[in-house]
Design a protein around this motif. Sequence first.
Motif, PDB file in Angstrom:
ATOM      1  N   TYR A   1       0.732  -1.231  -0.137  1.00  0.00           N
ATOM      2  CA  TYR A   1       0.094   0.102  -0.066  1.00  0.00           C
ATOM      3  C   TYR A   1       1.001   1.342  -0.061  1.00  0.00           C
ATOM      4  O   TYR A   1       0.683   2.208  -0.772  1.00  0.00           O
ATOM      5  N   PRO A   2       1.787   1.480   0.914  1.00  0.00           N
ATOM      6  CA  PRO A   2       2.610   2.550   0.816  1.00  0.00           C
ATOM      7  C   PRO A   2       3.568   2.471  -0.538  1.00  0.00           C
ATOM      8  O   PRO A   2       3.670   3.559  -1.301  1.00  0.00           O
TER       9      PRO A   2
ATOM     10  N   THR B   1       1.222   3.957  -3.259  1.00  0.00           N
ATOM     11  CA  THR B   1       1.039   5.352  -3.128  1.00  0.00           C
ATOM     12  C   THR B   1       2.197   6.074  -3.712  1.00  0.00           C
ATOM     13  O   THR B   1       2.168   7.064  -4.122  1.00  0.00           O
TER      14      THR B   1
END
Length: 406
Positions: free
Chosen positions: A304-305, A308
């Motif tokens: 997820y990071p 991003t």
Amino acid sequence: MANEQIPQPPSTAATPHRPAAQEASIAGMAHRWLHDLIGTLWSLLTDRPVSLCAASVLRIGYGLLYLVFLVREFPHRDEIWGPGSPWTPALAQQLFDQTGWNSILLLSDSRTYFELCYVMALLTSALFMLGWRTRAMSVLFAVVVTSFHARSIFMTDGGDNLILLMTLYLVLTACGRRWSLDARRNRLKAARAGDAPEPVRSFSAQQLHDALTTLTTVVHNCGILVIAAQVCFLYGSAGLYKIQGPTWGGGTALHYALNLELFQPWPALSHLVDDYPLVIAIAGYLTVLLQVAFPFVLFGRLKYPVLTVLLGMHIGIAVLLGLPLFSGAMIIADAVFLPDRFYAFLPHLWRRAARRTGMRRPAPARGAGSVSVPPQGRPGEPGSKHRAPAGQRGTALTTGLTPEQS
């Protein structure tokens, strides 16, 4: 002494059997583990279609992106794909004879035919994005993208190549099961049917129906797997190629890219960013690290990071280098790695953020059967002894509260 028995050494006859038993046990455990693994993978492949929301995001994203692309190039359509292009239909046909490509745009040299094909491409992109008859539209959309790509093959870049691959892969997927006109039509049909019993099928018809369902599920899951593998290969190979270059190792690659006139949509902005060499070096090293590590972080929350940061990187490429088509294609492709529960959580996250920012106020909770009660007494006189109307007295008796308490 004659009766004493000389102690004999322990027999070693059973010793050779112990390693054989252990080997048989290990082989049995390995066989069971392999059998369970194959069963798990087979169930994952055949039980249910995976990533239906992600497939729908890819459908909407690529349909919208190509529609915007065609609208953007509408004034230049003849120079790029039409009969008036410097790359004439005759030259394109000679190349097709060598490469095996083909295009529906070369079936006729008529300008009317080209305009009709362009309108059909716009309509197909819009209907594919909306999910109307998605099975047929996915095939037509792939034909449109392939034809336009092949017609101006020397004017394409990495974004065009990725869109072409993704449109071919999406033909295999059930990308119309969510957020589409097909899904809405199926919901309405199910609502009209209500609790009516399903028609009874014969044994052979039921077997055929189950086989088609399983085949559709398997093909969809394989298509999603191929899309994910394609994106992983793209990131991994790009990172490994960057490692081999001295400019990326020295942290100066982005400096040279920002000073290329071809990739300067806003020269002032490019020069402003180029005034911070440390930031540019860190961004270059971070880009290489994320691209190389991308295939290895997909099975945990670390993705997820990473996704991003990659989103920010692609936005920067679109703005600073003037490559919106490539950046949009990559951002949409990254959506395949987000699970369906993430997309299901987005509406709740949006409502929560809207309430916190004041964009949306929560509706006041009202109990079942509650009525609007006018204030009792005058303002500033909480102890007013005005008599409540009969309707309010009945409400007070029903709820167990006095008019003042209610």
